[in-house]
Scaffold this active site. Structure first.
Site, PDB file in Angstrom:
ATOM      1  N   ARG A   9       0.856  -1.181   0.000  1.00 34.85           N
ATOM      2  CA  ARG A   9       0.000   0.000   0.000  1.00 34.85           C
ATOM      3  C   ARG A   9       0.892   1.230   0.000  1.00 34.85           C
ATOM      4  O   ARG A   9       2.063   1.167   0.379  1.00 34.85           O
ATOM      5  CB  ARG A   9      -0.934   0.017   1.210  1.00 34.85           C
ATOM      6  CG  ARG A   9      -0.208  -0.001   2.541  1.00 34.85           C
ATOM      7  CD  ARG A   9      -1.175   0.029   3.719  1.00 34.85           C
ATOM      8  NE  ARG A   9      -1.895   1.284   3.788  1.00 34.85           N
ATOM      9  CZ  ARG A   9      -2.818   1.542   4.709  1.00 34.85           C
ATOM     10  NH1 ARG A   9      -3.133   0.618   5.593  1.00 34.85           N
ATOM     11  NH2 ARG A   9      -3.420   2.716   4.740  1.00 34.85           N
ATOM     12  N   ALA A 190       5.183   8.230   0.874  1.00 34.55           N
ATOM     13  CA  ALA A 190       5.035   7.668  -0.472  1.00 34.55           C
ATOM     14  C   ALA A 190       6.369   7.130  -0.991  1.00 34.55           C
ATOM     15  O   ALA A 190       7.448   7.598  -0.595  1.00 34.55           O
ATOM     16  CB  ALA A 190       4.505   8.739  -1.422  1.00 34.55           C
ATOM     17  N   ASN A 191       6.288   6.153  -1.865  1.00 37.36           N
ATOM     18  CA  ASN A 191       7.451   5.561  -2.535  1.00 37.36           C
ATOM     19  C   ASN A 191       8.455   4.928  -1.567  1.00 37.36           C
ATOM     20  O   ASN A 191       9.636   4.805  -1.884  1.00 37.36           O
ATOM     21  CB  ASN A 191       8.159   6.604  -3.416  1.00 37.36           C
ATOM     22  CG  ASN A 191       7.242   7.202  -4.453  1.00 37.36           C
ATOM     23  OD1 ASN A 191       6.499   6.470  -5.121  1.00 37.36           O
ATOM     24  ND2 ASN A 191       7.271   8.514  -4.603  1.00 37.36           N
ATOM     25  N   ARG A 192       7.975   4.551  -0.386  1.00 34.78           N
ATOM     26  CA  ARG A 192       8.800   3.909   0.638  1.00 34.78           C
ATOM     27  C   ARG A 192       9.915   4.822   1.159  1.00 34.78           C
ATOM     28  O   ARG A 192      10.845   4.355   1.801  1.00 34.78           O
ATOM     29  CB  ARG A 192       9.409   2.588   0.125  1.00 34.78           C
ATOM     30  CG  ARG A 192       8.368   1.520  -0.220  1.00 34.78           C
ATOM     31  CD  ARG A 192       7.568   1.131   1.014  1.00 34.78           C
ATOM     32  NE  ARG A 192       6.635   0.044   0.777  1.00 34.78           N
ATOM     33  CZ  ARG A 192       5.348   0.191   0.487  1.00 34.78           C
ATOM     34  NH1 ARG A 192       4.831   1.418   0.362  1.00 34.78           N
ATOM     35  NH2 ARG A 192       4.561  -0.848   0.320  1.00 34.78           N
ATOM     36  N   LEU A 193       9.817   6.121   0.891  1.00 32.72           N
ATOM     37  CA  LEU A 193      10.778   7.076   1.441  1.00 32.72           C
ATOM     38  C   LEU A 193      10.246   7.587   2.769  1.00 32.72           C
ATOM     39  O   LEU A 193       9.923   8.774   2.939  1.00 32.72           O
ATOM     40  CB  LEU A 193      11.033   8.221   0.457  1.00 32.72           C
ATOM     41  CG  LEU A 193      11.745   7.817  -0.843  1.00 32.72           C
ATOM     42  CD1 LEU A 193      11.930   9.032  -1.746  1.00 32.72           C
ATOM     43  CD2 LEU A 193      13.101   7.191  -0.531  1.00 32.72           C
TER      44      LEU A 193
END
Length: 214
Positions: A9, A190-193
């Protein structure tokens, strides 16, 4: 084997920036704790995972309920003779962690556990419902028992013994105060950052604040 590669997610609900955090991690924990309640999720906000090193050398984690926190640390209650109690007696360096999925947040606390005073344990035990008090008395937590019926029979006997009487706190049951030495706050992005901010307790009683790579 079930492939879970597509279970993912995107985390986009909030952010964690150095410009908007206090110097003390307890204050940030307090803010997050009450913000999570406002998100309206159905999670038990004070549920936390307690991780210890067992007598067998293996780490073990289990969920318990946080009952108090202040500038000294975090308090929970348990049976001192339980598996976790024996582990803490051997090695008081433990980890507490919270995962609040509704807010996409996690808090990881490294700390040193010590027993609370008997008066603190007594006061909390006295505030519990009688059923919870009897449960603490009847359960030799973590010990092998022959059956569920064995436990229920012992409970009925105790209910008869303490009918209309006060239930004293067993000496093997009480609180632990976990004094934090490191607290990490994780905010999903977001974007695993993801945002990760770590507070480390210093010798001068201040907290060092650092950002960690996600």
């Amino acid at each position: 084997m079930e492939d879970l590669s597509d279970y993912r997610r995107s985390y986009e609900k909030s952010e964690l920036l150095e410009s908007n955090i206090p110097e003390d991690p307890i204050n940030l924990f307090h803010r997050w704790f009450h913000e999570v309640e406002d998100f309206g999720g159905n999670e038990e906000v004070n549920a936390m995972t307690v991780s210890t090193f067992g007598l067998d050398g293996f780490p073990k984690a289990r969920v318990v309920l946080l009952k108090k926190y202040n500038e000294e640390g975090f308090v929970f209650y348990t049976n001192y003779n339980s598996e976790k109690g024996k582990a803490i007696e051997q090695n008081p360096n433990i980890c507490l962690s919270f995962f609040w999925h509704s807010a996409e947040r996690q808090v990881i606390i490294k700390g040193i556990a010590e027993k609370t005073s008997e008066s603190i344990s007594d006061n909390y035990f006295d505030s519990r419902p009688d059923g919870s008090k009897l449960g603490a008395v009847v359960s030799n937590q973590s010990e092998v028992i022959p059956s569920r019926e064995f436990l229920e029979a012992n409970l009925k006997e105790l209910e008869s013994t303490f009918n209309n009487k006060s239930i004293p706190r067993p000496k093997h049951w009480g609180g632990y105060l976990v004094r934090p030495v490191e607290v990490e706050f994780w905010q999903g992005r977001a974007n695993r950052l993801h945002d990760r901010i770590r507070y480390s307790f210093q010798n001068d009683y201040s907290w060092k604040i650092e950002r960690l790579a996600p």
